[in-house]
Design a protein around this motif. Structure first.
Motif, short mmCIF file in Angstrom:
data_model
loop_
_atom_site.label_atom_id
_atom_site.label_comp_id
_atom_site.label_asym_id
_atom_site.label_seq_id
_atom_site.Cartn_x
_atom_site.Cartn_y
_atom_site.Cartn_z
N ASN A 108 0.81 -1.18 0.00
CA ASN A 108 0.00 0.00 0.00
C ASN A 108 0.86 1.26 0.00
N LEU A 109 1.94 1.25 0.76
CA LEU A 109 2.81 2.43 0.80
C LEU A 109 3.43 2.68 -0.57
N ARG A 110 3.82 1.62 -1.25
CA ARG A 110 4.39 1.80 -2.59
C ARG A 110 3.35 2.39 -3.54
N ARG A 111 2.13 1.89 -3.45
CA ARG A 111 1.06 2.40 -4.32
C ARG A 111 0.80 3.87 -4.04
N LEU A 112 0.77 4.24 -2.77
CA LEU A 112 0.56 5.65 -2.42
C LEU A 112 1.70 6.52 -2.95
N ALA A 113 2.93 6.06 -2.73
CA ALA A 113 4.09 6.83 -3.17
C ALA A 113 4.16 6.95 -4.69
N THR A 114 3.63 5.96 -5.40
CA THR A 114 3.59 6.01 -6.86
C THR A 114 2.53 6.99 -7.35
N ARG A 115 1.39 6.99 -6.69
CA ARG A 115 0.27 7.84 -7.12
C ARG A 115 0.43 9.30 -6.73
N TYR A 116 1.06 9.56 -5.59
CA TYR A 116 1.12 10.92 -5.06
C TYR A 116 2.56 11.27 -4.68
N ASP A 117 2.89 12.54 -4.76
CA ASP A 117 4.21 13.02 -4.37
C ASP A 117 4.21 13.28 -2.86
N LEU A 118 4.22 12.21 -2.09
CA LEU A 118 4.05 12.37 -0.64
C LEU A 118 5.22 11.85 0.19
N TYR A 119 6.36 11.67 -0.44
CA TYR A 119 7.53 11.22 0.29
C TYR A 119 8.60 12.30 0.21
N ALA B 158 -0.38 14.02 5.08
CA ALA B 158 -1.67 13.60 4.51
C ALA B 158 -1.72 13.90 3.02
N VAL B 159 -2.64 13.19 2.36
CA VAL B 159 -2.91 13.43 0.95
C VAL B 159 -4.42 13.43 0.76
N GLU B 160 -4.90 14.33 -0.08
CA GLU B 160 -6.31 14.36 -0.47
C GLU B 160 -6.41 13.60 -1.78
N PRO B 161 -6.96 12.37 -1.76
CA PRO B 161 -6.95 11.52 -2.95
C PRO B 161 -7.68 12.11 -4.15
N ARG B 162 -8.72 12.89 -3.93
CA ARG B 162 -9.48 13.43 -5.07
C ARG B 162 -8.68 14.49 -5.83
N GLY C 176 -5.18 15.17 -5.07
CA GLY C 176 -3.76 14.86 -5.06
C GLY C 176 -2.94 15.85 -4.25
N SER C 177 -3.60 16.80 -3.58
CA SER C 177 -2.84 17.77 -2.78
C SER C 177 -2.29 17.09 -1.53
N VAL C 178 -1.07 17.48 -1.18
CA VAL C 178 -0.34 16.83 -0.08
C VAL C 178 -0.04 17.86 1.00
N ALA C 179 -0.28 17.48 2.25
CA ALA C 179 0.10 18.30 3.39
C ALA C 179 1.57 17.98 3.69
N THR C 180 2.45 18.89 3.38
CA THR C 180 3.89 18.61 3.44
C THR C 180 4.48 18.86 4.82
N ALA C 181 3.81 18.38 5.84
CA ALA C 181 4.34 18.43 7.21
C ALA C 181 4.65 17.00 7.64
N TYR C 182 5.57 16.87 8.56
CA TYR C 182 5.91 15.56 9.11
C TYR C 182 5.32 15.48 10.52
N LEU C 183 4.66 14.38 10.84
CA LEU C 183 4.13 14.17 12.18
C LEU C 183 4.71 12.89 12.75
N VAL C 184 5.12 12.94 13.99
CA VAL C 184 5.66 11.75 14.65
C VAL C 184 4.62 10.63 14.66
N LEU C 185 3.37 10.98 14.83
CA LEU C 185 2.30 9.98 14.82
C LEU C 185 2.32 9.18 13.52
#
Length: 77
Positions: A1-12, A20-24, A26-35
């Motif tokens: 699943n992580l590979r699929r997400l990383a392939t679909r969205y620029d979230l790494y 977070a990513v908004e799938p509809r 493709g916008s990505v929240a470019t913050a890092y959370l320890v959680l």
């Protein structure tokens, strides 16, 4: 699943997955959370140790009742 997400969205990023990513859109929240990083760590441990976290979760009687509901979810399609 992580590979699929990383392939679909620029979230790494440089320090791992972004918050977070908004799938509809493709916008990505470019913050890092320890959680988020902790959840990835637990997922990795689960994968490397034959589903140890899933088995622990499923052994709880209350959590076990929710498993059929979770099984119906399709998070990526």
């Amino acid at each position: 699943n992580l590979r699929r997400l990383a392939t679909r969205y620029d979230l790494y990023g440089e320090y791992g997955f972004f918050d977070a990513v908004e799938p509809r859109t493709g916008s990505v929240a470019t913050a890092y959370l320890v959680l988020d990083q902790a959840m990835l760590f637990v997922a990795l441990a689960n994968h490397l140790d034959d589903g140890v976290m899933q088995k622990r979760f499923a052994s709880d009687p209350i959590a076990a009742r929710a498993l059929s509901i979770l099984a119906d979810e399709d998070f990526l399609d």
